[in-house]
Write a protein that holds these residues in place. Sequence first.
Motif, PDB file in Angstrom:
ATOM      1  N   THR A  53       0.830  -1.206   0.000  1.00 51.44           N
ATOM      2  CA  THR A  53       0.000   0.000   0.000  1.00 51.44           C
ATOM      3  C   THR A  53       0.866   1.258   0.000  1.00 51.44           C
ATOM      4  O   THR A  53       0.600   2.218  -0.737  1.00 51.44           O
ATOM      5  CB  THR A  53      -0.930   0.020   1.228  1.00 51.44           C
ATOM      6  N   GLN A  57       0.886   3.996  -2.951  1.00 53.24           N
ATOM      7  CA  GLN A  57       0.554   5.400  -2.718  1.00 53.24           C
ATOM      8  C   GLN A  57       1.740   6.318  -3.024  1.00 53.24           C
ATOM      9  O   GLN A  57       1.555   7.434  -3.511  1.00 53.24           O
ATOM     10  CB  GLN A  57       0.082   5.604  -1.267  1.00 53.24           C
ATOM     11  N   SER A 249      -3.779  10.222  -1.314  1.00 54.18           N
ATOM     12  CA  SER A 249      -2.703   9.229  -1.299  1.00 54.18           C
ATOM     13  C   SER A 249      -1.745   9.451  -0.130  1.00 54.18           C
ATOM     14  O   SER A 249      -1.277   8.490   0.498  1.00 54.18           O
ATOM     15  CB  SER A 249      -1.914   9.279  -2.618  1.00 54.18           C
ATOM     16  N   GLU A 251      -2.578  10.742   2.712  1.00 53.23           N
ATOM     17  CA  GLU A 251      -3.306  10.302   3.907  1.00 53.23           C
ATOM     18  C   GLU A 251      -3.251   8.776   4.032  1.00 53.23           C
ATOM     19  O   GLU A 251      -2.975   8.234   5.110  1.00 53.23           O
ATOM     20  CB  GLU A 251      -4.758  10.780   3.828  1.00 53.23           C
ATOM     21  N   LYS A 252      -3.517   8.083   2.919  1.00 49.24           N
ATOM     22  CA  LYS A 252      -3.473   6.613   2.929  1.00 49.24           C
ATOM     23  C   LYS A 252      -2.073   6.112   3.263  1.00 49.24           C
ATOM     24  O   LYS A 252      -1.912   5.150   4.015  1.00 49.24           O
ATOM     25  CB  LYS A 252      -3.903   6.073   1.562  1.00 49.24           C
ATOM     26  N   LYS A 253      -1.072   6.769   2.705  1.00 47.75           N
ATOM     27  CA  LYS A 253       0.306   6.374   2.963  1.00 47.75           C
ATOM     28  C   LYS A 253       0.655   6.576   4.434  1.00 47.75           C
ATOM     29  O   LYS A 253       1.277   5.713   5.064  1.00 47.75           O
ATOM     30  CB  LYS A 253       1.252   7.189   2.091  1.00 47.75           C
ATOM     31  N   ALA A 256      -1.048   3.933   6.507  1.00 53.93           N
ATOM     32  CA  ALA A 256      -0.384   2.642   6.298  1.00 53.93           C
ATOM     33  C   ALA A 256       0.963   2.592   7.015  1.00 53.93           C
ATOM     34  O   ALA A 256       1.330   1.556   7.599  1.00 53.93           O
ATOM     35  CB  ALA A 256      -0.192   2.387   4.810  1.00 53.93           C
TER      36      ALA A 256
END
Length: 305
Positions: A53, A57, A249, A251-253, A256
């Motif tokens: 992930t 990202q 991206s 935020e997701k990174k 994760a």
Amino acid sequence: ISMLSELHVKIVAEGEVVQKEYAKFTEWCEDRARTLAHEIETGKSDVDSLKATIDEQTSSIASLTTRVEELAGSIASNEADLKAATEVRAKEQKDFAAEEKELMETIEMVNRAIAVLEREMAKGTPAMLQVKNAGNLLQALSAMVEASMLGSSDASKLTALVQSAQRSDDGDAEIDVGAPAAAVYESKSGSIVDTLQDLIEKAEAQLGDARKKETAAAHNFDMLKQSIEDEVKFSNKDMGEAKKGIAASQEKKSVAEGELEVTSKNLATDIETKGTLHHDCMARASDFEMETKSRSEELNALAKA
């Protein structure tokens, strides 16, 4: 004998208790080992997934960042093109306004001269006779000035116009400023009025062409402006979406990475715990084996006593 018998019973009973306890311990070791193995397997899978992930990202952020940079360059280029086109258009409008004003003033001036000539010709004044006797067009205009039929400024402008028209027509004799007055004023085709009317027609034609060119230039500019503005609008929209994508991206990174840190720590703890469990369970098994052997030896000794 009774004491030996009681001791034997006691040793056997203790052995049975220890056996049950060891059985429970063994079962716990096995259950715990299975649980830890599953948690470790899950943890490794989660770590791999989280790393994937993060990589995904990171790649998305890089790609979208490149897209934003490209769009920013395109927008800047389009805005520069529009600015340059606007400057060119402003100059065109200024040049047209000057040309239109000059041509309209020329038409108005020539019309005034024609009106004066027609009025004086109708009167048949001595001044008009002097104009008719002039040797050429330049002298005729000069005579009109002297007779106060025409202002000197208008006469100079008319002379320049006639000379300009003459050059553009490759010396057309019909407006030859050096032609004899008799030829210039011949009743229909060669009169000064006809010459001036010809100037008006040419000025009006030139004015019409200038206005057509201005209309076409204005239309072309409006089309270009609309096209560039639409492109900038869509580029700004795409840039906004790309920036939102970058934020999402990131935020997701970030999430994760936080989860990876926690999961990695838990995985390391589970691996360490499993190692400790294996050591403890093996140690307990060794102790149980030694206790069982010792108890068996005691029972054998009692049996021989």
